[in-house]
Write an enzyme that holds these catalytic residues in place. Structure first.
Site, PDB file in Angstrom:
ATOM      1  N   ILE A 121      81.144 -10.131  92.384  1.00 47.13           N
ATOM      2  CA  ILE A 121      81.363  -9.723  90.989  1.00 47.13           C
ATOM      3  C   ILE A 121      82.678  -8.979  90.837  1.00 47.13           C
ATOM      4  CG2 ILE A 121      80.472  -8.279  89.097  1.00 47.13           C
ATOM      5  CD1 ILE A 121      77.647  -9.027  90.042  1.00 47.13           C
ATOM      6  N   LEU A 144      64.757 -18.526  77.074  1.00 42.78           N
ATOM      7  CA  LEU A 144      64.993 -18.938  78.453  1.00 42.78           C
ATOM      8  C   LEU A 144      66.468 -18.823  78.786  1.00 42.78           C
ATOM      9  CD1 LEU A 144      62.705 -22.119  78.675  1.00 42.78           C
ATOM     10  CD2 LEU A 144      62.169 -19.744  79.292  1.00 42.78           C
ATOM     11  N   VAL A 188      84.283   5.414  96.552  1.00 44.01           N
ATOM     12  CA  VAL A 188      84.479   6.284  95.394  1.00 44.01           C
ATOM     13  C   VAL A 188      83.397   7.350  95.492  1.00 44.01           C
ATOM     14  CG1 VAL A 188      84.522   6.426  92.893  1.00 44.01           C
ATOM     15  CG2 VAL A 188      85.384   4.381  94.028  1.00 44.01           C
ATOM     16  N   CYS A 244      71.365 -15.208  84.494  1.00 44.31           N
ATOM     17  CA  CYS A 244      72.368 -16.249  84.762  1.00 44.31           C
ATOM     18  C   CYS A 244      73.056 -16.687  83.470  1.00 44.31           C
ATOM     19  CB  CYS A 244      71.678 -17.438  85.428  1.00 44.31           C
ATOM     20  SG  CYS A 244      72.632 -18.958  85.403  1.00 44.31           S
ATOM     21  N   GLY A 287      55.534  -8.997  81.099  1.00 50.85           N
ATOM     22  CA  GLY A 287      54.297  -9.396  81.771  1.00 50.85           C
ATOM     23  C   GLY A 287      53.917  -8.372  82.826  1.00 50.85           C
ATOM     24  N   HIS A 292      91.832 -41.592  97.786  1.00 58.66           N
ATOM     25  CA  HIS A 292      93.160 -40.996  97.982  1.00 58.66           C
ATOM     26  C   HIS A 292      93.922 -41.044  96.669  1.00 58.66           C
ATOM     27  CE1 HIS A 292      96.858 -39.863  99.953  1.00 58.66           C
ATOM     28  NE2 HIS A 292      97.473 -40.854  99.312  1.00 58.66           N
ATOM     29  N   ALA A 317      71.492 -18.393  91.774  1.00 63.92           N
ATOM     30  CA  ALA A 317      70.677 -19.129  90.802  1.00 63.92           C
ATOM     31  C   ALA A 317      70.175 -20.455  91.369  1.00 63.92           C
ATOM     32  CB  ALA A 317      71.495 -19.367  89.528  1.00 63.92           C
ATOM     33  N   GLY A 326      83.021  -7.518  96.291  1.00 70.57           N
ATOM     34  CA  GLY A 326      82.146  -8.670  96.522  1.00 70.57           C
ATOM     35  C   GLY A 326      82.378  -9.716  95.450  1.00 70.57           C
TER      36      GLY A 326
HETATM   37  P1  NAD Z   1      78.102  -8.082  96.609  1.00 69.84           P
HETATM   38  O1  NAD Z   1      77.051  -7.734  97.576  1.00 69.84           O
HETATM   39  O2  NAD Z   1      78.685  -9.440  96.611  1.00 69.84           O
HETATM   40  O3  NAD Z   1      79.335  -7.076  96.799  1.00 69.84           O
HETATM   41  C1  NAD Z   1      79.213  -5.695  96.685  1.00 69.84           C
HETATM   42  C2  NAD Z   1      80.420  -5.078  97.379  1.00 69.84           C
HETATM   43  O4  NAD Z   1      80.436  -3.700  97.078  1.00 69.84           O
HETATM   44  C3  NAD Z   1      80.363  -5.217  98.889  1.00 69.84           C
HETATM   45  O5  NAD Z   1      81.598  -5.731  99.319  1.00 69.84           O
HETATM   46  C4  NAD Z   1      80.128  -3.782  99.366  1.00 69.84           C
HETATM   47  O6  NAD Z   1      80.709  -3.520 100.616  1.00 69.84           O
HETATM   48  C5  NAD Z   1      80.783  -3.003  98.256  1.00 69.84           C
HETATM   49  N1  NAD Z   1      80.282  -1.627  98.094  1.00 69.84           N
HETATM   50  C6  NAD Z   1      79.005  -1.190  98.151  1.00 69.84           C
HETATM   51  N2  NAD Z   1      78.961   0.144  97.926  1.00 69.84           N
HETATM   52  C7  NAD Z   1      80.233   0.550  97.698  1.00 69.84           C
HETATM   53  C8  NAD Z   1      80.844   1.795  97.394  1.00 69.84           C
HETATM   54  N3  NAD Z   1      80.109   2.904  97.294  1.00 69.84           N
HETATM   55  N4  NAD Z   1      82.179   1.841  97.211  1.00 69.84           N
HETATM   56  C9  NAD Z   1      82.928   0.713  97.336  1.00 69.84           C
HETATM   57  N5  NAD Z   1      82.402  -0.498  97.634  1.00 69.84           N
HETATM   58  C10 NAD Z   1      81.082  -0.571  97.810  1.00 69.84           C
HETATM   59  O7  NAD Z   1      77.523  -7.668  95.192  1.00 69.84           O
HETATM   60  P2  NAD Z   1      78.036  -7.998  93.710  1.00 69.84           P
HETATM   61  O8  NAD Z   1      79.458  -8.413  93.713  1.00 69.84           O
HETATM   62  O9  NAD Z   1      77.629  -6.818  92.894  1.00 69.84           O
HETATM   63  O10 NAD Z   1      77.154  -9.227  93.338  1.00 69.84           O
HETATM   64  C11 NAD Z   1      75.738  -9.123  93.429  1.00 69.84           C
HETATM   65  C12 NAD Z   1      75.131 -10.437  93.777  1.00 69.84           C
HETATM   66  O11 NAD Z   1      75.174 -11.273  92.649  1.00 69.84           O
HETATM   67  C13 NAD Z   1      75.841 -11.190  94.878  1.00 69.84           C
HETATM   68  O12 NAD Z   1      75.419 -10.825  96.164  1.00 69.84           O
HETATM   69  C14 NAD Z   1      75.463 -12.591  94.572  1.00 69.84           C
HETATM   70  O13 NAD Z   1      74.222 -12.852  95.158  1.00 69.84           O
HETATM   71  C15 NAD Z   1      75.316 -12.595  93.063  1.00 69.84           C
HETATM   72  N6  NAD Z   1      76.511 -13.174  92.420  1.00 69.84           N
HETATM   73  C16 NAD Z   1      76.851 -14.452  92.708  1.00 69.84           C
HETATM   74  C17 NAD Z   1      77.963 -15.013  92.103  1.00 69.84           C
HETATM   75  C18 NAD Z   1      78.329 -16.431  92.414  1.00 69.84           C
HETATM   76  O14 NAD Z   1      77.473 -17.165  92.888  1.00 69.84           O
HETATM   77  N7  NAD Z   1      79.562 -16.835  92.186  1.00 69.84           N
HETATM   78  C19 NAD Z   1      78.739 -14.267  91.251  1.00 69.84           C
HETATM   79  C20 NAD Z   1      78.377 -12.971  90.979  1.00 69.84           C
HETATM   80  C21 NAD Z   1      77.242 -12.428  91.583  1.00 69.84           C
END
Ligand code: NAD
Length: 463
Positions: free
Chosen positions: A190, A44, A243, A48, A121, A447, A323, A188
């Site tokens: 990650i 499990l 890219v 995440c 599954g 405070h 998550a 984004g």
């Molecule tokens: P994301 O959707 O947050 O970001 C992806 C980014 O890549 C966007 O800004 C997008 O515009 C950009 N992008 C897409 N295609 C591109 C390209 N060809 N060239 C350049 N930029 C491009 O996705 P992620 O960062 O991969 O994360 C995935 C998901 O995982 C998130 O949406 C979130 O739900 C989850 N996540 C959450 C956390 C957290 O809660 N702290 C952390 C990591 C991931």
């Protein structure tokens, strides 16, 4: 493949052992339903625990320690240059953090008598799952099934090439090395979190984001302080850039950055989003349906698919792929299956980006309120006026409230600053329980704490 002679009959079969799956399974068991979890990993935790939230937060903690130590020079404390030993760092992350939590989950499953079956599954019909593992096949007949198979990193055509130098988030979390030059594709969650980790460990990070801002869709007031910080710690940030292609050239990766020519890197992290893992599950043998865009499993507010025996929770059901959303959905399904009144009707789902500074938000932001025709009142409290922020040398934060002007209710909160991920809990409770701005303003906040910024922002709204 040989047929095992076991055909189990259970009340609930959960497919996928991540946060959505195990939360559902544990609650089902607590409510007296005989429950099994089927997971290819036979443990499990899911993405995440093994390749996402937990290992990334462990590494971000290391990044925070490094940057705090560097900041300490401001007040006259110099720890010298840090020396990083990758082996102990990997071991700590893997054994003391991930391993410990994995053992904890296995213990809980045992205590609750939830069997974890290793294998893939696949639905044969609306009452039967086949578990595939090597040449062993076992069948599970269920009254209800819960699909919690999550998501996986999306690739990029022409960019996701077969090279160990091109990593997705899973590979990057393994810390194969600290590359001298790292290209991060995607600004984004990650890209920013892992970019922060590698920059702290010593890589020169170049981040490329195709839209014209980091974290598209997130309130610009919150993104600005983070942008200022990453401008300092990353070697370069190219917004509005794609890219086009990458190639392996000897021990380097050459990337074509549209409109910017070619650059070479030692490694690349592709972080351009995640997609649902809804394929290969045999769902076509059931009545469950997928959305046209994204291939998510369609569910209603009780997480029911179009097949009355099959439910789905978590990333496989759509955005936001977080998550804690999956966990809540998992618990809702368990309640529904036990015949209790329950629905996934939460108003506020907090989101946290664990960068430095952290960004967190819940409910509606200003732009969303406007597009929904809500007459909104907004208040921004700059942390420059917070005593606590001054004592930790972090006056760069901001707490922003959005209220419904007519009802006086708090409908959204955004916070940027260290600890924003913890501070958002109070805000989420306030939005979820329809608190009035007045309630927040009149609640005594200790405070000096950063939580006072919520009270102060609420006071500003009252005028
Ligand atoms: P994301 O959707 O947050 O970001 C992806 C980014 O890549 C966007 O800004 C997008 O515009 C950009 N992008 C897409 N295609 C591109 C390209 N060809 N060239 C350049 N930029 C491009 O996705 P992620 O960062 O991969 O994360 C995935 C998901 O995982 C998130 O949406 C979130 O739900 C989850 N996540 C959450 C956390 C957290 O809660 N702290 C952390 C990591 C991931």
């Amino acid at each position: 493949m040989v047929m095992g002679d076991l055909v189990d009959e259970v009340d609930v079969a959960v497919v996928g052992g991540g946060p959505g799956g195990y939360s559902a399974a544990f609650r089902c068991a607590e409510l007296g339903l005989e429950t099994v979890v089927i997971d290819a990993d036979k443990r499990l935790g899911g993405a995440c625990l093994f390749e996402g939230c937990i290992p990334s937060k462990a590494l971000l903690h290391v990044a925070a320690v490094l940057s705090d130590a560097a900041r300490a020079r401001e007040f006259g404390v110099d720890f010298g240059e840090p020396r990083i030993s990758l082996d102990p760092l990997r071991k700590w992350k893997q054994e003391r953090v991930v391993g410990k939590l994995a053992r904890g989950l296995a213990g809980v499953a045992k205590a609750k008598k939830v069997e974890v079956i290793g294998g893939r599954g696949v639905f044969e019909d609306s009452t039967t799952l086949r578990v595939e593992r090597g040449d062993v096949l076992r069948k599970i007949r269920f009254k209800h099934a819960i699909v919690a198979t999550g998501s996986r990193p999306s690739g990029l055509p022409g960019v996701t090439i077969d090279s160990e130098r091109v990593m997705d988030s899973t590979a990057a979390l393994e810390l194969p090395e600290i590359p001298e030059r790292l290209l991060v594709i995607g600004g984004g969650y990650i890209g920013l979190e892992m970019g922060t980790v590698y920059a702290a460990l010593g890589s020169r990070v170049t981040l490329v984001e195709m839209t014209d801002g980091l974290l598209p869709g997130v309130d610009r007031d919150l993104v600005q302080p983070l942008q200022r910080r990453v401008d300092k710690i990353f070697a370069a940030i190219h917004l509005g850039t794609k890219v086009a292609a990458i190639r392996e050239v000897g021990s380097e990766i050459e990337a074509d950055l549209e409109g910017r020519g070619t650059e070479r890197f030692d490694r690349v992290l592709v972080a351009v989003g995640r997609r649902a893992q809804s394929g290969g599950l045999g769902l076509e043998a059931t009545r469950a349906r997928l959305t046209e865009r994204g291939g998510f499993i369609q569910v209603d507010d009780r997480c029911r698919t179009d097949d009355p025996r099959i439910y789905a929770v978590g990333d496989v059901t759509g955005e936001p792929m977080l998550a804690h959303r999956a966990m809540r959905q998992g618990k809702v399904v368990a309640e529904v299956l036990a015949g209790r009144p329950a629905a996934f009707d939460n108003v506020a789902i907090p989101a946290v980006v664990f960068t430095d500074p952290e960004i967190a938000w819940c409910g509606l932001n200003e732009a969303q309120a406007e597009s929904q025709g809500v007459e909104a009142k907004v208040s921004k409290f700059q942390w420059a006026a917070s005593g606590r922020a001054a004592t930790i040398g972090r006056s760069d934060g901001l707490t922003k409230l959005v209220a419904d002007a007519r009802s006086g209710r708090l409908i959204g909160v955004g916070i940027v600053g260290p600890g924003a991920g913890e501070l958002i809990a109070e805000a989420t409770l306030a939005v979820e329980t329809a608190a009035l701005v007045e309630d927040v303003a009149a609640t005594i906040h200790a405070h000096p704490t950063l939580s006072e910024t919520l009270m102060e922002a609420a006071e500003n709204l009252l005028g």
